[in-house]
Design a protein around this motif. Structure first.
Motif, mmCIF file in Angstrom:
data_model
loop_
_atom_site.group_PDB
_atom_site.id
_atom_site.type_symbol
_atom_site.label_atom_id
_atom_site.label_comp_id
_atom_site.label_asym_id
_atom_site.label_seq_id
_atom_site.Cartn_x
_atom_site.Cartn_y
_atom_site.Cartn_z
ATOM 1 N N MET A 1 17.341 4.185 -6.223
ATOM 2 C CA MET A 1 17.107 5.548 -6.667
ATOM 3 C C MET A 1 16.400 5.538 -8.011
ATOM 4 S SD MET A 1 20.273 4.553 -7.686
ATOM 5 C CE MET A 1 21.133 4.873 -6.183
ATOM 6 N N SER A 2 15.803 6.651 -8.378
ATOM 7 C CA SER A 2 15.037 6.715 -9.611
ATOM 8 C C SER A 2 15.093 8.123 -10.162
ATOM 9 C CB SER A 2 13.578 6.320 -9.340
ATOM 10 O OG SER A 2 12.778 6.557 -10.477
ATOM 11 N N ASP A 3 15.160 8.222 -11.509
ATOM 12 C CA ASP A 3 15.129 9.556 -12.091
ATOM 13 C C ASP A 3 13.699 10.000 -12.379
ATOM 14 O OD1 ASP A 3 14.511 8.013 -14.271
ATOM 15 O OD2 ASP A 3 16.065 8.832 -15.579
ATOM 16 N N ARG A 4 12.737 9.240 -11.830
ATOM 17 C CA ARG A 4 11.347 9.672 -11.810
ATOM 18 C C ARG A 4 10.797 9.347 -10.427
ATOM 19 N NH1 ARG A 4 8.635 7.855 -17.612
ATOM 20 N NH2 ARG A 4 10.087 9.014 -18.954
ATOM 21 N N SER A 5 9.918 10.193 -9.915
ATOM 22 C CA SER A 5 9.369 9.969 -8.586
ATOM 23 C C SER A 5 7.883 10.261 -8.580
ATOM 24 C CB SER A 5 10.084 10.885 -7.573
ATOM 25 O OG SER A 5 9.473 10.772 -6.307
ATOM 26 N N ALA A 6 7.148 9.466 -7.797
ATOM 27 C CA ALA A 6 5.718 9.701 -7.612
ATOM 28 C C ALA A 6 5.455 10.748 -6.539
ATOM 29 C CB ALA A 6 5.012 8.402 -7.245
ATOM 30 N N ILE A 7 6.494 11.187 -5.834
ATOM 31 C CA ILE A 7 6.339 12.226 -4.813
ATOM 32 C C ILE A 7 6.033 13.538 -5.514
ATOM 33 C CG2 ILE A 7 7.453 13.449 -2.917
ATOM 34 C CD1 ILE A 7 9.239 10.940 -2.561
ATOM 35 N N GLU A 8 4.958 14.194 -5.103
ATOM 36 C CA GLU A 8 4.452 15.336 -5.852
ATOM 37 C C GLU A 8 5.401 16.530 -5.883
ATOM 38 O OE1 GLU A 8 0.920 12.901 -4.539
ATOM 39 O OE2 GLU A 8 2.832 13.542 -3.679
ATOM 40 N N PRO A 216 5.821 30.040 0.409
ATOM 41 C CA PRO A 216 5.145 29.094 -0.486
ATOM 42 C C PRO A 216 4.610 27.888 0.282
ATOM 43 C CG PRO A 216 7.224 29.814 -1.441
ATOM 44 C CD PRO A 216 7.200 30.329 -0.040
ATOM 45 N N PHE A 217 3.399 27.469 -0.086
ATOM 46 C CA PHE A 217 2.692 26.393 0.607
ATOM 47 C C PHE A 217 2.349 25.298 -0.383
ATOM 48 C CE2 PHE A 217 -1.492 24.548 1.817
ATOM 49 C CZ PHE A 217 -1.161 24.011 3.052
ATOM 50 N N PHE A 218 2.689 24.051 -0.035
ATOM 51 C CA PHE A 218 2.429 22.902 -0.893
ATOM 52 C C PHE A 218 1.611 21.897 -0.100
ATOM 53 C CE2 PHE A 218 2.956 19.097 -3.288
ATOM 54 C CZ PHE A 218 3.376 19.440 -4.558
ATOM 55 N N PHE A 219 0.390 21.630 -0.558
ATOM 56 C CA PHE A 219 -0.445 20.623 0.104
ATOM 57 C C PHE A 219 -0.363 19.331 -0.687
ATOM 58 C CE2 PHE A 219 -4.645 18.619 1.101
ATOM 59 C CZ PHE A 219 -4.318 18.299 2.413
ATOM 60 N N LYS A 220 0.234 18.315 -0.077
ATOM 61 C CA LYS A 220 0.536 17.076 -0.789
ATOM 62 C C LYS A 220 -0.666 16.140 -0.872
ATOM 63 C CE LYS A 220 3.534 13.028 -0.591
ATOM 64 N NZ LYS A 220 4.524 12.302 0.228
ATOM 65 N N GLN A 221 -1.348 15.893 0.252
ATOM 66 C CA GLN A 221 -2.434 14.910 0.248
ATOM 67 C C GLN A 221 -3.150 14.928 1.595
ATOM 68 O OE1 GLN A 221 0.173 11.490 -0.233
ATOM 69 N NE2 GLN A 221 -0.098 10.906 1.913
ATOM 70 N N TRP A 222 -4.407 14.427 1.577
ATOM 71 C CA TRP A 222 -5.138 14.194 2.830
ATOM 72 C C TRP A 222 -4.759 12.856 3.454
ATOM 73 C CZ3 TRP A 222 -7.314 17.843 5.422
ATOM 74 C CH2 TRP A 222 -7.791 18.975 4.754
ATOM 75 N N GLY A 223 -4.320 11.918 2.633
ATOM 76 C CA GLY A 223 -3.996 10.585 3.139
ATOM 77 C C GLY A 223 -5.205 9.683 3.185
ATOM 78 N N GLY A 224 -5.011 8.510 3.744
ATOM 79 C CA GLY A 224 -6.057 7.497 3.793
ATOM 80 C C GLY A 224 -5.454 6.139 3.525
ATOM 81 N N ARG A 225 -6.268 5.226 3.081
ATOM 82 C CA ARG A 225 -5.777 3.863 2.812
ATOM 83 C C ARG A 225 -4.605 3.884 1.829
ATOM 84 N NH1 ARG A 225 -6.282 -1.297 5.128
ATOM 85 N NH2 ARG A 225 -5.475 -2.755 3.570
ATOM 86 N N SER A 226 -4.671 4.769 0.836
ATOM 87 C CA SER A 226 -3.571 4.975 -0.100
ATOM 88 C C SER A 226 -3.277 6.471 -0.153
ATOM 89 C CB SER A 226 -3.934 4.453 -1.501
ATOM 90 O OG SER A 226 -4.826 5.352 -2.131
ATOM 91 N N PRO A 227 -2.125 6.880 -0.690
ATOM 92 C CA PRO A 227 -1.819 8.313 -0.740
ATOM 93 C C PRO A 227 -2.852 9.134 -1.490
ATOM 94 C CG PRO A 227 0.159 7.018 -1.137
ATOM 95 C CD PRO A 227 -0.983 6.046 -1.123
ATOM 96 N N LYS A 228 -3.526 8.530 -2.444
ATOM 97 C CA LYS A 228 -4.479 9.273 -3.265
ATOM 98 C C LYS A 228 -5.920 9.167 -2.775
ATOM 99 C CE LYS A 228 -1.624 8.882 -7.412
ATOM 100 N NZ LYS A 228 -1.125 10.267 -7.300
ATOM 101 N N THR A 229 -6.165 8.403 -1.711
ATOM 102 C CA THR A 229 -7.533 8.157 -1.254
ATOM 103 C C THR A 229 -8.288 9.448 -0.987
ATOM 104 O OG1 THR A 229 -6.946 6.017 -0.278
ATOM 105 C CG2 THR A 229 -8.940 7.087 0.545
#
Length: 251
Positions: A1-8, A216-229
């Motif tokens: 577990m972590s008190d910080r997350s990269a999940i948007e 409410p609508f949250f768009f996280k990512q398009w995806g790809g080779r990495s989450p930020k691609t």
């Protein structure tokens, strides 16, 4: 577990259970399964139990961790907490008394807001009336394609303060998605070496349904080779909306 997350859409993660088993197409390229294998090789104590190789993998056997129940009590600053980023609280092998213990921790720490996400919506529906639902718990289901839309109907029966949908990885159109009783929608594409593409029309249709319903609508990512691609822009902007009780920046 972590008190910080990269999940948007969250701030921290808490894993009172770890491990899971594939149940549908959205699980095919599970990031948690791959991560558990690496964590086992690194000697991480919580990831030494292997799962069934047909549905799970090394380090990803379903395991409860009673010693992790106190973690949110030690976090003094209020956080948005994603529960079980590495598991599913409503997996059949999580004993109901342990689920109740997790719910009790959430009730005892009202300074935090908890986000619980499951693909096991049938079990969720069946045990919901045997649980005490705190007001700081948001309950969600994952839906990757139209075949799994019954999970939304199951979720609607649950007395959670906020019911939400994680449409990730979105693998097909969800035409006709009903949003009655739903308080938040997240959409995201798949990432990783074997990622499957997501069509913009599928996303726009869901976004427009949310706008028409006031959800409410949250768009996280398009995806790809990495989450930020592929980035996070949808038709020239980002979408970071949250329910009114959220503490992250809404737009």
């Amino acid at each position: 577990m972590s008190d910080r997350s990269a999940i948007e859409w969250t701030e921290a993660t808490w894993n009172p259970t770890t491990g899971c088993d594939r149940v549908s197409a959205g699980c095919d390229n599970c990031y948690a399964l791959s991560l558990a294998k690496r964590l086992k090789a690194m000697g991480a104590a919580k990831y030494q139990e292997d799962g069934d190789p047909r549905t799970s993998g090394p380090g990803f056997g379903l395991t409860t961790h009673r010693g992790s129940l106190d973690v949110p009590r030690r976090w003094r600053r209020p956080r948005m907490v994603f529960v079980n980023s590495m598991s599913d609280l409503f997996h059949a092998r999580v004993p109901l008394p342990f689920v109740r213990d997790v719910f009790a921790v959430m009730a005892e720490t009202p300074r935090h807001t908890y986000q619980v996400l499951t693909k096991r919506s049938v079990r969720l529906r069946r045990v919901a009336d045997r649980l005490e639902w705190p007001q700081n718990l948001w309950m969600g289901v994952s839906v990757e394609n139209a075949k799994e839309l019954s999970r939304v109907d199951d979720l609607r029966t649950v007395p959670a303060a906020v019911r939400f949908l994680s449409l990730e990885p979105l693998l097909g159109p969800l035409t006709g998605l009903e949003l009655d009783g739903i308080g938040w929608v997240i959409v995201g594409g798949e990432s990783g070496a074997c990622h499957r593409p997501m069509d913009q029309d599928w996303v726009v249709e869901i976004r427009d349904a949310c706008r028409a319903s006031g959800v409410p609508f949250f768009f996280k990512q398009w995806g790809g080779r990495s989450p930020k691609t592929g980035g996070r822009d949808l038709q020239g902007r980002t979408w970071d909306q949250l329910p009114a009780r959220g503490r992250l920046a809404a737009s």
